[in-house]
Scaffold this motif. Sequence first.
Motif, short mmCIF file in Angstrom:
data_model
loop_
_atom_site.label_atom_id
_atom_site.label_comp_id
_atom_site.label_asym_id
_atom_site.label_seq_id
_atom_site.Cartn_x
_atom_site.Cartn_y
_atom_site.Cartn_z
N ALA A 1 38.49 30.45 39.76
CA ALA A 1 39.49 31.60 39.42
C ALA A 1 38.29 33.08 40.02
O ALA A 1 39.28 33.77 39.83
N PHE A 2 38.24 33.24 39.25
CA PHE A 2 36.57 33.23 39.12
C PHE A 2 36.75 34.04 40.08
O PHE A 2 36.18 35.30 40.67
N ILE A 3 35.91 34.27 41.37
CA ILE A 3 35.86 34.56 42.34
C ILE A 3 37.11 34.13 43.23
O ILE A 3 36.94 35.33 44.03
N ASN B 1 32.26 44.13 44.47
CA ASN B 1 30.93 43.95 45.61
C ASN B 1 30.46 43.58 44.77
O ASN B 1 28.76 43.72 44.06
N VAL B 2 30.56 41.93 44.26
CA VAL B 2 29.45 40.75 43.90
C VAL B 2 28.34 40.94 44.72
O VAL B 2 28.89 40.11 45.78
N HIS B 3 27.02 40.99 44.49
CA HIS B 3 26.20 40.49 45.61
C HIS B 3 26.37 38.56 45.57
O HIS B 3 25.84 38.74 46.55
N GLY B 4 26.21 38.19 44.12
CA GLY B 4 25.81 37.14 44.19
C GLY B 4 25.72 36.76 42.48
O GLY B 4 25.74 37.58 41.68
N LEU B 5 26.02 35.22 42.37
CA LEU B 5 26.37 34.91 41.47
C LEU B 5 25.75 33.17 40.49
O LEU B 5 26.03 32.27 41.78
N HIS C 1 37.71 33.66 33.32
CA HIS C 1 38.40 32.51 33.67
C HIS C 1 36.78 31.11 33.54
O HIS C 1 37.25 30.13 33.41
N LEU C 2 35.28 32.02 32.82
CA LEU C 2 34.09 31.20 32.45
C LEU C 2 33.69 30.92 31.49
O LEU C 2 33.54 29.56 30.87
#
Length: 291
Positions: free
Chosen positions: A5-7, A16-20, A283-284
């Motif tokens: 759900a977060f994604i 603009n999320v580079h990475g998680l 969500h997390l």
Amino acid sequence: MNFDAFIRDIEKNNWNVHGLEIYENDRLLHHYGNTTASRFPIYSATKTMVSIAVGIACDRGKFDLEKSVLTYLPTKAVRQMSESQRAAFQTVTIERLLTMSVDDFPFRPEGGSYLRYALSCPLPHIQSKVFHYTNISAYLVGVALTEALSEDLFQYLNKNLFIPLNIAEPVYQRCPDGYFYGASGMEMSVHDLSKAGLMLFHGGVYENKRILSEKYVKTAASIRQMNREGGYGYFIWKYRDGFCISGKWGQKCYVLPERGLVITYLSHLEEDSHRLTESMERHLLEIPGIS
């Protein structure tokens, strides 16, 4: 935890999320995007790296948080200050700089000499210990630590933090005087920042290697100066039942020991970083009341 759900929120809103990365009790539970291949600006998360360097130096008896910053600054620079400026700065301890509790600094240093600029700032409210966020505080801590160590601060960080964390030498910035800037300017990968968070999560230990004392971590990550965001430590933000390494426009490493979680993401969100945080919390962390 609803990672999917977060994604979906990230992709639906074109954030603009580079990475998680999400770690639960040291296990990489989830990851998304570019977490290892590229480095991105971490902005004020750089300040936390300076705090870690301070802690390492304090652990080794090379730096004293209770001393005035003037104790460590270059003698020539101090002599060039006016008498009134020296008197004001004499009351500015390293700890006050680490906690952002000097009320009068502009946001950032400027000009051909950041050090001269910083030391010329009038401090009419020097007795007032209120939270005032400024890059000058972090910069002055970095200069003071450089002089105390008689060693370039970035090289000290590289030797005592980045190499032990298996982080390739990060991109960084220097000031016009040649000092490691310390307040901003570093670039790291998501995975690199996660390693710093995991080290702090374990009270200064990474892969069974002691980097920083548990005492310093507990102090630096506790509330040393109250603010409207909930509290501030030594260039580390208090966050709910844990703490956070933070940079503008969505650079975050949340360290939540009671939940066993380290959550790191790097992004570029000049307007919507608060919405990304709210989505993460909903969500997390499944925090009640986050709409």
